[in-house]
Design a protein around this motif. Structure first.
Motif, PDB file in Angstrom:
ATOM      1  N   ARG A   1       1.457   5.879  -7.188  1.00 22.43           N
ATOM      2  CA  ARG A   1       0.987   6.904  -8.044  1.00 22.43           C
ATOM      3  C   ARG A   1       0.939   8.369  -7.441  1.00 22.43           C
ATOM      4  O   ARG A   1       0.924   9.425  -8.404  1.00 22.43           O
ATOM      5  CB  ARG A   1      -0.578   6.673  -7.201  1.00 22.43           C
ATOM      6  N   THR A   2       1.779   9.132  -6.418  1.00 25.47           N
ATOM      7  CA  THR A   2       1.895   9.999  -6.500  1.00 25.47           C
ATOM      8  C   THR A   2       2.716  10.646  -7.416  1.00 25.47           C
ATOM      9  O   THR A   2       2.601  11.828  -8.031  1.00 25.47           O
ATOM     10  CB  THR A   2       2.534  10.624  -4.682  1.00 25.47           C
TER      11      THR A   2
ATOM     12  N   ARG B   1      -0.650  -2.178 -10.204  1.00 23.26           N
ATOM     13  CA  ARG B   1      -2.055  -1.819 -10.516  1.00 23.26           C
ATOM     14  C   ARG B   1      -2.319  -3.701 -10.908  1.00 23.26           C
ATOM     15  O   ARG B   1      -3.171  -4.349 -11.175  1.00 23.26           O
ATOM     16  CB  ARG B   1      -2.400  -0.794 -11.364  1.00 23.26           C
TER      17      ARG B   1
ATOM     18  N   ASP C   1       4.341   1.894 -11.570  1.00 18.38           N
ATOM     19  CA  ASP C   1       3.569   1.349 -11.408  1.00 18.38           C
ATOM     20  C   ASP C   1       2.784   0.377 -11.716  1.00 18.38           C
ATOM     21  O   ASP C   1       1.714   0.048 -10.800  1.00 18.38           O
ATOM     22  CB  ASP C   1       1.969   2.217 -10.971  1.00 18.38           C
TER      23      ASP C   1
ATOM     24  N   GLY D   1       0.984  -1.200  -0.566  1.00 19.06           N
ATOM     25  CA  GLY D   1       0.589  -0.227   0.144  1.00 19.06           C
ATOM     26  C   GLY D   1       0.910   1.510  -0.320  1.00 19.06           C
ATOM     27  O   GLY D   1       0.238   2.212  -0.734  1.00 19.06           O
ATOM     28  N   SER D   2       1.916   0.992   0.644  1.00 17.62           N
ATOM     29  CA  SER D   2       2.774   2.146   0.841  1.00 17.62           C
ATOM     30  C   SER D   2       3.365   2.911  -0.547  1.00 17.62           C
ATOM     31  O   SER D   2       3.050   3.863  -0.929  1.00 17.62           O
ATOM     32  CB  SER D   2       3.979   2.433   2.408  1.00 17.62           C
TER      33      SER D   2
ATOM     34  N   HIS E   1       2.456   1.366  -3.402  1.00 13.94           N
ATOM     35  CA  HIS E   1       1.536   2.137  -4.625  1.00 13.94           C
ATOM     36  C   HIS E   1       1.228   2.992  -4.000  1.00 13.94           C
ATOM     37  O   HIS E   1       0.793   4.050  -5.285  1.00 13.94           O
ATOM     38  CB  HIS E   1       0.380   1.015  -4.448  1.00 13.94           C
ATOM     39  N   PHE E   2       0.649   4.181  -3.032  1.00 11.06           N
ATOM     40  CA  PHE E   2       0.466   5.565  -3.334  1.00 11.06           C
ATOM     41  C   PHE E   2       1.862   6.392  -3.502  1.00 11.06           C
ATOM     42  O   PHE E   2       1.745   7.531  -4.109  1.00 11.06           O
ATOM     43  CB  PHE E   2       0.582   5.514  -1.814  1.00 11.06           C
TER      44      PHE E   2
END
Length: 636
Positions: free
Chosen positions: A195-196, A215, A211, A188-189, A191-192
């Motif tokens: 995306r950022t 995904r 990414d 999660g970290s 991936h965040f």
């Protein structure tokens, strides 16, 4: 008959015949509709167990039995309340059948409201067309007092299994869950951050490219169904616990319930001559017909049942979930090997004769001359050859299934020689003798009493109208092999059959000097026979073959229709089912929040837990429920 608790658990197939243009709901959807139907027509309370389900006011329990590999594809299982006599048990089993039959009609309306149009079919059979087996499980409360040495050995085995086999697995699962938890946080970290970063100028496309695999993983996990998760969990448990279960099963099977394993096994095998439900099976028999659907799936005499590939006659799984019950004087004898019967005479004899032999064993009357040399070989022989098959004993005798049954009957009568015989016991002994004489003289004459005979009469008419059993076996075997290989329905025309199956059929036609219409004729006959076999066991809708035979008074009925109507609502007397039923009704009438189990009832609103540990404890002081001080310490 001695003081005893009896019970049945029956698994029912859930099917749906859709109207033209309508889709087919999963068995889980059908079960949910059945439960909603029951909630609208009966007093029901939620069960305490992981399997969920509902207890009825008559103390019966109905729940969903998921397939190990697919949660949405399963069966509905119904357990009778605890009963004292074979006739009571028969009455409550018939009541459950009729409750489900009526609920199916209401369930159809619930499914129609969701867009599923068609007929709900409930089958009380013991095998399906895809090689899955189910049926009826029998339960008998028996005496099995372990001696001091046995207690010590049991304790050592339990300790060894817990410390050296189960504990490492539990620790591994905890570590695995922790790793998965940390992995989820890291995923999660990252991936965040990716995306950022993808929103940044210039270097954004690089982050977007990185990414992509994250995904893809997320989309894959989001697409997993309950079936996938259930299968994965089942595989982890199966292989992770394999050493512990295998060791503990082998250990227990040599220590618990030994006198029943030794002296009852030959009865369970030879009783097929009157308990078998019949099976149209061109691949399983040279005659195309066997007397039992369940027998081909039994592989062991006694073991912990936890995999479908090796079903035992006696299941000792209860001692895994309740390990200290192995030390008790009274235990549950759980018999997995039992066809689901439609004919009441067959079912009454199945329960009654087994209970009478258990009574005799507990009186000290054993059957050492009826211990079989190879029980599994004997089982196949009886299923193939019926009462004429020869079974070898450890004493070197070769006996038929009929001879074994006659010896059991003589032994039971001898064990009662010094006692006053109760009325129901006398009726059972007379019926047992009558049916054995009928099997000896002319088994096909028992067309009012035995399932396998009644079904054979029906199938004879279908097969002999088109061909004969010998030809049906040859073509049926070929067609069944092709159907299983292609994992689909057989096309009506030979030209539509895929290669190389079409070449196999053409070669068979050439050998027999037959035209392509022979394929179509036997294909249609094959499906007609299979559908008739299934429809014989159908309890919903009401058009099943056996129920039609019974309505026309062509089958012998034992249960009293008025008693069955009462059994749909009221629990049996003289067991804890009576106390449980009173609590269910009391709770329902007062709209109390509660969950029900076999041995306890949790009254959530009152903060009370009522124990039902004594299986013969039929009385409950309802005044204790009127005291209403909530006690959070008692709530579980």
């Amino acid at each position: 008959m001695r003081r005893r608790i009896l019970g049945l658990e029956t698994e029912y197939a859930l099917l749906f015949r859709p109207e033209e243009g309508s889709l087919r709901p999963t068995p889980r959807k059908i079960y949910d509709a059945l439960i909603r139907a029951l909630e609208g027509t009966h007093i029901t309370l939620e069960a305490l167990y992981r399997k969920e389900g509902r207890f009825l006011s008559n103390s019966a329990f109905i729940h969903y039995e998921a397939h190990a590999d697919a949660f949405s594809h399963g069966l509905v299982e119904a357990a009778t309340p605890e009963c004292r006599t074979p006739l009571d048990l028969m009455t409550y089993q018939r009541a459950i059948d009729e409750i489900l039959q009526a609920a199916a009609r209401v369930a159809e309306k619930h499914l129609q409201a969701e867009g599923w149009f068609g007929k709900v079919l409930i089958g009380k059979n013991s095998a399906d067309a895809f090689g899955n087996s189910y049926g009826t499980h029998e339960n008998y409360l028996v005496e099995d007092r372990p001696g001091p040495i046995t207690r010590i050995i049991l304790a050592l085995g339990l300790a060894f299994t817990s410390i050296f086999l189960v504990s490492p697995f539990v620790l591994s699962v905890i570590v695995l869950l922790f790793v998965l938890f940390i992995s989820a946080i890291v995923y999660g970290s990252v991936h965040f951050l990716l995306r950022t970063g993808a929103t940044l100028p210039v270097i954004g496309p690089v982050f977007h490219l990185l990414d992509r695999p994250f995904r893809a993983v997320g989309q894959y996990l989001a697409g997993l169904r309950d079936d996938h998760l259930a299968k994965a969990t089942g595989l982890v448990l199966k292989f992770g616990l394999y050493p512990a279960i295998t060791f503990y099963s082998a250990y227990l099977s040599r220590l618990v319930l030994q006198k029943y394993k030794k002296h009852l096994t030959a009865h369970l095998i030879s009783r097929l001559i009157f308990t078998g439900s019949g099976d149209a099976s061109p691949t399983g028999s040279e005659t195309g017909y066997r007397i039992s659907q369940r027998a081909p799936f039994i592989r062991k005499v006694m073991k912990v049942y936890w995999d479908d590939a090796n079903k035992p006659m006696f299941d000792i799984k209860q001692f895994v979930f309740e390990p200290f019950s192995a030390f008790r004087e009274h235990k549950r004898l759980h018999i997995l090997f039992s066809d689901s019967n439609m004919a009441e005479v067959a079912q009454y004899l199945k329960i009654g004769t087994t209970a009478l032999i258990i009574d005799a064993i507990e009186r000290g009357h054993t059957f050492p001359d009826l211990v079989l040399r190879s029980p599994m070989k004997a089982l196949r022989e009886v299923n193939r050859a019926g009462h004429a098959g020869r079974l070898e004993t450890t004493r070197g005798e070769s006996l038929s299934a009929l001879q074994i049954q006659k010896r059991y009957l003589d032994g039971v009568r001898a064990s009662l020689a010094e006692e006053e015989v109760p009325e129901e016991t006398g009726r059972l002994l007379d019926l047992w003798g009558t049916i054995l004489r009928g099997v000896d003289n002319n088994p096909m004459g028992l067309e009012r009493e035995l399932d396998w005979v009644i079904k054979k009469r029906i199938l004879d008419r279908l097969v002999l109208e088109e061909s004969n059993w010998s030809e049906f076996v040859v073509w049926g075997r070929l067609l069944e092999e092709i159907r299983l290989e292609t994992d689909g329905a057989l096309p009506e025309n030979l030209a539509d059959l895929p290669e190389p199956s079409r070449r196999r059929v053409q070669a068979a036609l050439e050998r027999e000097e037959e035209g392509e219409d022979t394929y179509t004729r036997f294909r249609n006959l094959y499906y007609t026979v299979k559908m008739a076999d299934l429809k014989y066991h159908q309890i919903a809708p009401a058009g099943g073959y056996f129920r039609e035979i019974e309505r026309n008074r062509l089958a012998t009925r034992i249960t009293d229709p008025l008693a069955v109507e009462r059994a749909k609502v009221d629990p049996p007397q003289g067991t804890r089912a009576q106390a449980r039923g009173e609590i269910i009704r009391w709770t329902w009438d007062r709209h109390e929040r509660a969950q029900v189990g076999w041995k306890r009832v949790a009254l959530r609103g009152l903060g009370k837990v009522i124990r039902l540990d004594d299986p013969f404890g039929d009385e409950i002081d309802l005044s204790i429920l009127k005291e209403n001080p909530p006690d959070d310490d008692d709530e579980d």
